[in-house]
Design an enzyme around this catalytic site. Structure first.
Site, PDB file in Angstrom:
ATOM      1  N   HIS A 143       0.818  -1.211   0.000  1.00  0.00           N
ATOM      2  CA  HIS A 143       0.000   0.000   0.000  1.00  0.00           C
ATOM      3  C   HIS A 143       0.854   1.264   0.000  1.00  0.00           C
ATOM      4  O   HIS A 143       0.312   2.366  -0.175  1.00  0.00           O
ATOM      5  CB  HIS A 143      -0.906  -0.021   1.229  1.00  0.00           C
ATOM      6  CG  HIS A 143      -2.299   0.487   0.984  1.00  0.00           C
ATOM      7  ND1 HIS A 143      -2.880   0.593  -0.269  1.00  0.00           N
ATOM      8  CD2 HIS A 143      -3.260   0.926   1.858  1.00  0.00           C
ATOM      9  CE1 HIS A 143      -4.116   1.062  -0.159  1.00  0.00           C
ATOM     10  NE2 HIS A 143      -4.356   1.280   1.115  1.00  0.00           N
TER      11      HIS A 143
ATOM     12  N   ASN B  37      -6.508   6.696   4.164  1.00  0.00           N
ATOM     13  CA  ASN B  37      -7.927   6.998   3.957  1.00  0.00           C
ATOM     14  C   ASN B  37      -8.264   8.481   4.065  1.00  0.00           C
ATOM     15  O   ASN B  37      -9.369   8.894   3.698  1.00  0.00           O
ATOM     16  CB  ASN B  37      -8.780   6.208   4.953  1.00  0.00           C
ATOM     17  CG  ASN B  37      -8.730   4.715   4.698  1.00  0.00           C
ATOM     18  OD1 ASN B  37      -8.024   4.243   3.808  1.00  0.00           O
ATOM     19  ND2 ASN B  37      -9.479   3.960   5.484  1.00  0.00           N
TER      20      ASN B  37
ATOM     21  N   ASP C 192      -0.810   2.646  -5.404  1.00  0.00           N
ATOM     22  CA  ASP C 192      -0.806   1.212  -5.683  1.00  0.00           C
ATOM     23  C   ASP C 192      -2.079   0.822  -6.425  1.00  0.00           C
ATOM     24  O   ASP C 192      -3.124   1.453  -6.266  1.00  0.00           O
ATOM     25  CB  ASP C 192      -0.712   0.427  -4.372  1.00  0.00           C
ATOM     26  CG  ASP C 192      -1.838   0.787  -3.406  1.00  0.00           C
ATOM     27  OD1 ASP C 192      -1.807   1.907  -2.854  1.00  0.00           O
ATOM     28  OD2 ASP C 192      -2.761  -0.024  -3.221  1.00  0.00           O
TER      29      ASP C 192
ATOM     30  N   ASN D  42      -9.185   3.737  -1.366  1.00  0.00           N
ATOM     31  CA  ASN D  42      -9.651   4.698  -0.370  1.00  0.00           C
ATOM     32  C   ASN D  42      -8.848   5.992  -0.368  1.00  0.00           C
ATOM     33  O   ASN D  42      -9.379   7.061  -0.062  1.00  0.00           O
ATOM     34  CB  ASN D  42      -9.630   4.059   1.022  1.00  0.00           C
ATOM     35  CG  ASN D  42     -10.731   3.037   1.202  1.00  0.00           C
ATOM     36  OD1 ASN D  42     -11.799   3.149   0.606  1.00  0.00           O
ATOM     37  ND2 ASN D  42     -10.482   2.023   2.010  1.00  0.00           N
TER      38      ASN D  42
END
Length: 214
Positions: free
Chosen positions: A32, A79, A104, A125
């Protein structure tokens, strides 16, 4: 920090490059966080220090030849990335066609990249937050960094927070250097020409890698 006034009077309007990820050693090297890694690779290649905190981001700025560039890694956690991205673009009074977000992407094989002038969030997100803080506007560029799909029935969230195995790590390291070259081309030639050439090269790479495990 180079002043906003200096950047506004540069020979061309600056680009804002933003890498998405999660702050802290716990997340370093995870799938991530390849957006952060892309920023770091570019900054290192150009001698740009990421040593300032600005708009909730680790921040650096400089020039690549005569082209001004701003680099940022939001420290808000993935997020909430837009809480940093939105204010940064507003502070420098940048139109969204001068913003490029690195993230990513599980829809691309590990190590395959794509440059896109705009798009949706693809259930990412971080991108959802960026779009929200751009008031729903999706007209900003992306550098998608392929990380592959989770194996079997593995939870995608767990997959994102894992570190790369040796094979995948090697592919990502190569991709980061390819990305640095593409970004330098964006700064000198613009997004449209750069994306056309770069994506053609990456398409052939995609065909070679898509059947291999990540």
């Amino acid at each position: 920090m180079i002043s906003r006034r200096c950047f506004c009077t540069a020979t061309s309007r600056p680009w804002l490059f933003i890498g998405l990820g999660n702050p802290g050693d716990k997340y370093r090297g995870t799938r991530h966080n390849v957006g952060f890694e892309m920023i770091d690779a570019f900054a290192e290649s150009q001698g740009i220090l990421m040593d300032t905190v600005h708009c909730k981001a680790l921040f650096g700025q400089g020039f690549v030849d005569d082209a001004p560039v701003i680099l940022a890694k939001p420290q808000t956690y993935m997020n909430l990335s837009g809480e940093s991205t939105g204010p940064l673009a507003a502070y420098y009074k940048l139109p969204l066609n001068r913003v490029l977000v690195f993230h990513d992407d599980m829809d691309l094989p590990c190590g395959v990249l794509r440059l896109q002038p705009k798009g949706g969030h693809g259930s990412h997100n971080g991108l959802k937050s960026v779009i929200y803080h751009f008031r729903g506007n999706r007209e900003f560029a992306r550098l998608r960094i392929g990380i592959g799909r989770p194996p079997g029935q593995m939870d995608p969230k767990a997959f994102l927070l894992q570190k790369f195995n040796a094979t995948a790590r090697g592919r990502i390291d190569v991709a980061l250097q390819e990305g640095v070259g593409a970004l330098k081309h964006v700064l000198s030639k613009g997004l449209t020409e750069s994306a056309r050439c770069f994506n053609r090269e990456q398409k052939y790479k995609h065909l070679r890698l898509q059947t291999l495990p990540a």
